[in-house]
Design a protein around this motif. Structure first.
Motif, PDB file in Angstrom:
ATOM      1  N   ALA A  24      59.845  27.656  47.780  1.00  0.00           N
ATOM      2  CA  ALA A  24      59.240  28.509  48.528  1.00  0.00           C
ATOM      3  C   ALA A  24      58.458  27.134  49.662  1.00  0.00           C
ATOM      4  O   ALA A  24      58.116  26.169  49.272  1.00  0.00           O
ATOM      5  N   ASN A  25      58.133  27.041  50.605  1.00  0.00           N
ATOM      6  CA  ASN A  25      57.513  26.519  51.227  1.00  0.00           C
ATOM      7  C   ASN A  25      56.170  27.024  52.485  1.00  0.00           C
ATOM      8  O   ASN A  25      55.966  28.186  52.351  1.00  0.00           O
ATOM      9  N   SER A  26      55.234  26.247  52.060  1.00  0.00           N
ATOM     10  CA  SER A  26      54.066  26.333  52.499  1.00  0.00           C
ATOM     11  C   SER A  26      53.226  25.457  53.542  1.00  0.00           C
ATOM     12  O   SER A  26      53.636  24.068  52.825  1.00  0.00           O
ATOM     13  N   VAL A  27      52.433  25.595  54.557  1.00  0.00           N
ATOM     14  CA  VAL A  27      51.840  24.519  54.972  1.00  0.00           C
ATOM     15  C   VAL A  27      50.685  25.488  55.721  1.00  0.00           C
ATOM     16  O   VAL A  27      50.085  26.487  56.019  1.00  0.00           O
ATOM     17  N   SER A  28      49.515  24.170  55.429  1.00  0.00           N
ATOM     18  CA  SER A  28      48.739  24.136  56.256  1.00  0.00           C
ATOM     19  C   SER A  28      47.428  23.533  57.319  1.00  0.00           C
ATOM     20  O   SER A  28      47.689  22.738  56.676  1.00  0.00           O
ATOM     21  N   VAL A  29      47.322  24.038  58.345  1.00  0.00           N
ATOM     22  CA  VAL A  29      46.560  23.155  59.082  1.00  0.00           C
ATOM     23  C   VAL A  29      45.405  23.404  59.776  1.00  0.00           C
ATOM     24  O   VAL A  29      44.857  24.894  60.127  1.00  0.00           O
ATOM     25  N   LEU A  30      43.679  22.247  59.451  1.00  0.00           N
ATOM     26  CA  LEU A  30      42.861  22.997  59.710  1.00  0.00           C
ATOM     27  C   LEU A  30      42.107  21.720  60.856  1.00  0.00           C
ATOM     28  O   LEU A  30      42.748  20.808  60.457  1.00  0.00           O
ATOM     29  N   GLN A  31      42.229  22.318  62.095  1.00  0.00           N
ATOM     30  CA  GLN A  31      41.714  21.566  63.030  1.00  0.00           C
ATOM     31  C   GLN A  31      40.357  21.913  63.665  1.00  0.00           C
ATOM     32  O   GLN A  31      40.482  23.329  64.564  1.00  0.00           O
ATOM     33  N   PHE A  32      39.732  20.594  64.068  1.00  0.00           N
ATOM     34  CA  PHE A  32      38.109  20.991  64.944  1.00  0.00           C
ATOM     35  C   PHE A  32      38.606  19.650  65.860  1.00  0.00           C
ATOM     36  O   PHE A  32      38.446  18.442  65.806  1.00  0.00           O
ATOM     37  N   GLY A  33      37.950  20.042  67.445  1.00  0.00           N
ATOM     38  CA  GLY A  33      38.123  19.076  68.433  1.00  0.00           C
ATOM     39  C   GLY A  33      38.393  19.260  69.785  1.00  0.00           C
ATOM     40  O   GLY A  33      38.501  20.913  69.499  1.00  0.00           O
ATOM     41  N   ALA A  34      37.619  18.415  70.734  1.00  0.00           N
ATOM     42  CA  ALA A  34      37.874  19.462  72.144  1.00  0.00           C
ATOM     43  C   ALA A  34      39.943  20.238  72.567  1.00  0.00           C
ATOM     44  O   ALA A  34      39.023  20.788  73.437  1.00  0.00           O
ATOM     45  N   THR A  35      40.423  19.401  72.003  1.00  0.00           N
ATOM     46  CA  THR A  35      41.814  19.680  72.612  1.00  0.00           C
ATOM     47  C   THR A  35      42.841  19.500  70.806  1.00  0.00           C
ATOM     48  O   THR A  35      42.705  17.974  70.572  1.00  0.00           O
ATOM     49  N   ASN A  36      43.082  20.793  70.280  1.00  0.00           N
ATOM     50  CA  ASN A  36      44.215  20.767  69.439  1.00  0.00           C
ATOM     51  C   ASN A  36      45.512  21.093  69.821  1.00  0.00           C
ATOM     52  O   ASN A  36      45.383  22.720  70.370  1.00  0.00           O
ATOM     53  N   LEU A  37      46.289  20.512  69.318  1.00  0.00           N
ATOM     54  CA  LEU A  37      48.033  20.895  69.296  1.00  0.00           C
ATOM     55  C   LEU A  37      48.410  20.780  68.100  1.00  0.00           C
ATOM     56  O   LEU A  37      48.011  19.581  66.738  1.00  0.00           O
TER      57      LEU A  37
END
Length: 130
Positions: A24-37
């Motif tokens: 299985a594939n699993s991805v997690s993204v956590l972003q803090f900032g003025a601009t998040n892509l």
């Protein structure tokens, strides 16, 4: 004795070669900032799971999942604007047997889109302006 050992070894190796592991594939993204892509793409025959959380003045996230008719795809995108004029954009595309998506956005300008092709599809989009 040697013949029996050789036949047993060949049978065992054949059995091991016949086993097809499905991961299985699993991805997690956590972003803090003025601009998040953030952009994620997953291709797998079993299960694909993607979670993206963004906190900033400008948040943009996209997630694409390509699976088989037997796969379960799940996308969760959460975006929280940190300014009074925050902009949130989210997109999800899913192909598989069962597809679920959840998009939650808090900001002045919110845009979200979901595209699903599968046997069982479900999506929820929640948007809140301050």
């Amino acid at each position: 004795m040697r013949t029996t050992f050789l036949i047993t070894t060949v049978v065992t190796l054949s059995a091991l070669a016949a086993v097809d592991a499905q991961a299985a594939n699993s991805v997690s993204v956590l972003q803090f900032g003025a601009t998040n892509l953030s952009s994620t793409t997953q291709t797998g025959p079993v299960n694909n799971t993607a979670t993206t959380l963004q906190f900033g003045a400008f948040n943009q996230a996209s997630s694409v999942q390509l699976g088989s008719l037997f796969s379960v795809n799940s996308v969760t995108i959460g975006q929280g604007g940190t300014t009074a004029t925050a902009t949130n954009t989210a997109a999800a595309g899913q192909v598989g047997g069962a597809n679920t998506s959840l998009i939650g956005q808090i900001g002045l300008n919110n845009a979200a889109g979901v595209s699903q092709l599968g046997i069982l599809n479900g999506s929820t989009i929640l948007q809140q302006a301050p």
